[in-house]
Write a protein that holds these residues in place. Structure first.
Motif, PDB file in Angstrom:
ATOM      1  N   PRO A  29       0.821  -1.211   0.000  1.00 34.56           N
ATOM      2  CA  PRO A  29       0.000   0.000   0.000  1.00 34.56           C
ATOM      3  C   PRO A  29       0.856   1.262   0.000  1.00 34.56           C
ATOM      4  O   PRO A  29       0.355   2.351  -0.197  1.00 34.56           O
ATOM      5  N   PHE A  30       2.159   1.096   0.196  1.00 34.28           N
ATOM      6  CA  PHE A  30       3.072   2.232   0.236  1.00 34.28           C
ATOM      7  C   PHE A  30       3.733   2.467  -1.110  1.00 34.28           C
ATOM      8  O   PHE A  30       4.639   3.269  -1.209  1.00 34.28           O
ATOM      9  N   GLY A  31       3.315   1.748  -2.144  1.00 37.98           N
ATOM     10  CA  GLY A  31       3.918   1.879  -3.465  1.00 37.98           C
ATOM     11  C   GLY A  31       5.117   0.967  -3.622  1.00 37.98           C
ATOM     12  O   GLY A  31       5.488   0.237  -2.712  1.00 37.98           O
ATOM     13  N   THR A  32       5.711   1.025  -4.792  1.00 36.20           N
ATOM     14  CA  THR A  32       6.893   0.208  -5.060  1.00 36.20           C
ATOM     15  C   THR A  32       8.114   0.868  -4.425  1.00 36.20           C
ATOM     16  O   THR A  32       8.096   2.073  -4.131  1.00 36.20           O
ATOM     17  N   PRO A  33       9.183   0.119  -4.236  1.00 40.57           N
ATOM     18  CA  PRO A  33      10.401   0.733  -3.703  1.00 40.57           C
ATOM     19  C   PRO A  33      10.879   1.920  -4.557  1.00 40.57           C
ATOM     20  O   PRO A  33      11.302   2.939  -4.013  1.00 40.57           O
ATOM     21  N   MET A  34      10.771   1.797  -5.876  1.00 40.31           N
ATOM     22  CA  MET A  34      11.203   2.896  -6.746  1.00 40.31           C
ATOM     23  C   MET A  34      10.328   4.130  -6.548  1.00 40.31           C
ATOM     24  O   MET A  34      10.837   5.258  -6.515  1.00 40.31           O
ATOM     25  N   GLU A  35       9.018   3.929  -6.395  1.00 39.17           N
ATOM     26  CA  GLU A  35       8.118   5.063  -6.165  1.00 39.17           C
ATOM     27  C   GLU A  35       8.429   5.733  -4.834  1.00 39.17           C
ATOM     28  O   GLU A  35       8.473   6.962  -4.739  1.00 39.17           O
ATOM     29  N   ARG A  36       8.640   4.917  -3.799  1.00 39.08           N
ATOM     30  CA  ARG A  36       8.948   5.479  -2.482  1.00 39.08           C
ATOM     31  C   ARG A  36      10.273   6.238  -2.495  1.00 39.08           C
ATOM     32  O   ARG A  36      10.381   7.325  -1.927  1.00 39.08           O
ATOM     33  N   ALA A  37      11.289   5.673  -3.150  1.00 35.90           N
ATOM     34  CA  ALA A  37      12.602   6.332  -3.213  1.00 35.90           C
ATOM     35  C   ALA A  37      12.507   7.652  -3.968  1.00 35.90           C
ATOM     36  O   ALA A  37      13.090   8.659  -3.548  1.00 35.90           O
ATOM     37  N   LYS A  38      11.759   7.659  -5.042  1.00 38.43           N
ATOM     38  CA  LYS A  38      11.605   8.892  -5.823  1.00 38.43           C
ATOM     39  C   LYS A  38      10.884   9.957  -4.993  1.00 38.43           C
ATOM     40  O   LYS A  38      11.311  11.114  -4.946  1.00 38.43           O
ATOM     41  N   LEU A  39       9.819   9.567  -4.316  1.00 37.73           N
ATOM     42  CA  LEU A  39       9.055  10.505  -3.495  1.00 37.73           C
ATOM     43  C   LEU A  39       9.916  11.047  -2.347  1.00 37.73           C
ATOM     44  O   LEU A  39       9.944  12.250  -2.092  1.00 37.73           O
ATOM     45  N   GLN A  40      10.632  10.159  -1.665  1.00 37.41           N
ATOM     46  CA  GLN A  40      11.504  10.588  -0.567  1.00 37.41           C
ATOM     47  C   GLN A  40      12.549  11.581  -1.060  1.00 37.41           C
ATOM     48  O   GLN A  40      12.803  12.603  -0.423  1.00 37.41           O
ATOM     49  N   THR A  41      13.149  11.278  -2.197  1.00 36.81           N
ATOM     50  CA  THR A  41      14.190  12.141  -2.744  1.00 36.81           C
ATOM     51  C   THR A  41      13.622  13.503  -3.121  1.00 36.81           C
ATOM     52  O   THR A  41      14.231  14.539  -2.829  1.00 36.81           O
ATOM     53  N   GLU A  42      12.466  13.511  -3.749  1.00 36.99           N
ATOM     54  CA  GLU A  42      11.832  14.778  -4.135  1.00 36.99           C
ATOM     55  C   GLU A  42      11.509  15.629  -2.906  1.00 36.99           C
ATOM     56  O   GLU A  42      11.737  16.835  -2.890  1.00 36.99           O
ATOM     57  N   LYS A  43      10.997  14.992  -1.878  1.00 30.56           N
ATOM     58  CA  LYS A  43      10.656  15.724  -0.650  1.00 30.56           C
ATOM     59  C   LYS A  43      11.920  16.256   0.023  1.00 30.56           C
ATOM     60  O   LYS A  43      11.941  17.388   0.504  1.00 30.56           O
ATOM     61  N   MET A  44      12.972  15.454   0.053  1.00 28.93           N
ATOM     62  CA  MET A  44      14.227  15.891   0.658  1.00 28.93           C
ATOM     63  C   MET A  44      14.844  17.021  -0.172  1.00 28.93           C
ATOM     64  O   MET A  44      15.406  17.968   0.391  1.00 28.93           O
ATOM     65  N   LYS A  45      14.731  16.906  -1.482  1.00 28.34           N
ATOM     66  CA  LYS A  45      15.266  17.928  -2.384  1.00 28.34           C
ATOM     67  C   LYS A  45      14.654  19.285  -2.059  1.00 28.34           C
ATOM     68  O   LYS A  45      15.355  20.298  -2.005  1.00 28.34           O
ATOM     69  N   LEU A  63      16.630   4.347  -2.617  1.00 30.02           N
ATOM     70  CA  LEU A  63      16.185   3.142  -3.319  1.00 30.02           C
ATOM     71  C   LEU A  63      16.731   1.886  -2.649  1.00 30.02           C
ATOM     72  O   LEU A  63      16.001   0.907  -2.455  1.00 30.02           O
ATOM     73  N   LYS A  64      17.989   1.918  -2.276  1.00 32.32           N
ATOM     74  CA  LYS A  64      18.604   0.774  -1.588  1.00 32.32           C
ATOM     75  C   LYS A  64      17.789   0.398  -0.348  1.00 32.32           C
ATOM     76  O   LYS A  64      17.432  -0.767  -0.146  1.00 32.32           O
ATOM     77  N   TYR A  65      17.467   1.389   0.466  1.00 37.69           N
ATOM     78  CA  TYR A  65      16.757   1.106   1.711  1.00 37.69           C
ATOM     79  C   TYR A  65      15.260   0.874   1.502  1.00 37.69           C
ATOM     80  O   TYR A  65      14.638   0.165   2.286  1.00 37.69           O
ATOM     81  N   ALA A  66      14.686   1.420   0.444  1.00 31.37           N
ATOM     82  CA  ALA A  66      13.283   1.116   0.130  1.00 31.37           C
ATOM     83  C   ALA A  66      13.159  -0.362  -0.262  1.00 31.37           C
ATOM     84  O   ALA A  66      12.191  -1.038   0.102  1.00 31.37           O
ATOM     85  N   LYS A  67      14.164  -0.872  -0.980  1.00 32.43           N
ATOM     86  CA  LYS A  67      14.163  -2.295  -1.357  1.00 32.43           C
ATOM     87  C   LYS A  67      14.356  -3.178  -0.121  1.00 32.43           C
ATOM     88  O   LYS A  67      13.717  -4.230  -0.002  1.00 32.43           O
ATOM     89  N   ILE A  68      15.219  -2.758   0.782  1.00 30.18           N
ATOM     90  CA  ILE A  68      15.431  -3.519   2.020  1.00 30.18           C
ATOM     91  C   ILE A  68      14.134  -3.531   2.831  1.00 30.18           C
ATOM     92  O   ILE A  68      13.722  -4.581   3.339  1.00 30.18           O
ATOM     93  N   MET A  69      13.497  -2.370   2.942  1.00 33.05           N
ATOM     94  CA  MET A  69      12.235  -2.269   3.682  1.00 33.05           C
ATOM     95  C   MET A  69      11.180  -3.167   3.041  1.00 33.05           C
ATOM     96  O   MET A  69      10.429  -3.856   3.739  1.00 33.05           O
ATOM     97  N   GLN A  70      11.124  -3.181   1.727  1.00 34.32           N
ATOM     98  CA  GLN A  70      10.150  -4.018   1.017  1.00 34.32           C
ATOM     99  C   GLN A  70      10.372  -5.489   1.357  1.00 34.32           C
ATOM    100  O   GLN A  70       9.439  -6.197   1.719  1.00 34.32           O
ATOM    101  N   LYS A  71      11.629  -5.908   1.257  1.00 32.52           N
ATOM    102  CA  LYS A  71      11.963  -7.318   1.470  1.00 32.52           C
ATOM    103  C   LYS A  71      11.798  -7.747   2.929  1.00 32.52           C
ATOM    104  O   LYS A  71      11.232  -8.797   3.215  1.00 32.52           O
ATOM    105  N   GLU A  72      12.293  -6.927   3.853  1.00 34.73           N
ATOM    106  CA  GLU A  72      12.337  -7.330   5.254  1.00 34.73           C
ATOM    107  C   GLU A  72      11.078  -6.984   6.053  1.00 34.73           C
ATOM    108  O   GLU A  72      10.880  -7.527   7.132  1.00 34.73           O
ATOM    109  N   VAL A  73      10.245  -6.086   5.533  1.00 39.01           N
ATOM    110  CA  VAL A  73       9.060  -5.672   6.287  1.00 39.01           C
ATOM    111  C   VAL A  73       7.779  -5.931   5.498  1.00 39.01           C
ATOM    112  O   VAL A  73       6.950  -6.742   5.899  1.00 39.01           O
ATOM    113  N   PHE A  74       7.613  -5.247   4.370  1.00 35.34           N
ATOM    114  CA  PHE A  74       6.343  -5.315   3.648  1.00 35.34           C
ATOM    115  C   PHE A  74       6.049  -6.706   3.091  1.00 35.34           C
ATOM    116  O   PHE A  74       4.930  -7.192   3.194  1.00 35.34           O
ATOM    117  N   ASP A  75       7.054  -7.351   2.491  1.00 36.01           N
ATOM    118  CA  ASP A  75       6.830  -8.686   1.916  1.00 36.01           C
ATOM    119  C   ASP A  75       6.603  -9.757   2.977  1.00 36.01           C
ATOM    120  O   ASP A  75       6.129 -10.836   2.675  1.00 36.01           O
TER     121      ASP A  75
END
Length: 134
Positions: A29-45, A63-75
């Motif tokens: 429900p939080f989007g894909t790791p790529m979507e989350r990384a892009k959104l986080q980066t835009e907000k930080m920018k 992106l690295k940590y969004a993928k880790i979060m996906q694998k270790e938490v969401f999945d």
């Protein structure tokens, strides 16, 4: 003939349900790791703000940590508590890599953002968007 049709429909339904199940495992429900990384980066920018030379590096880290979060938490279908504890641990690892990438001023802004969001959550408020902290 009828039994063959029923068998065929049954098989197609099973395949469709299996595909749907696989899809729901890869999407959160939080989007894909790529979507989350892009959104986080835009907000930080916008909120820190990031320099042009930092954007790609920060996106790669997000992106690295969004993928880790996906694998270790969401999945894993984690409970809210597990999401919180595991997510916090993952975020601490990410911050160790992030902090050296930021200037002193950016780091101060980042810490202010974290403190404000933490305060909101402790008060039972819905965390505001990083856009509110420009």
């Amino acid at each position: 003939m009828k039994s063959l049709m029923i068998l065929l429909l049954s098989l197609l339904s099973t395949i469709a349900l299996s595909a749907q199940s696989q899809q729901s495992k890869t999407e959160s429900p939080f989007g894909t790791p790529m979507e989350r990384a892009k959104l986080q980066t835009e907000k930080m920018k916008a909120a820190l703000p990031l320099r042009t030379d930092q954007i790609d590096k920060i996106y790669t880290l997000n992106l690295k940590y969004a993928k880790i979060m996906q694998k270790e938490v969401f999945d894993q279908g984690a409970s809210q508590w597990t999401m919180y504890t595991k997510g916090s641990e993952i975020n601490k690892r990410k911050e160790k890599e992030l902090k050296p990438m930021l200037s002193e001023a950016q780091l101060k802004n980042y810490e202010k953002l974290k403190a404000e969001m933490r305060k909101q959550m402790l008060n039972g408020e819905k965390p505001r968007s990083l856009d509110d902290f420009k």
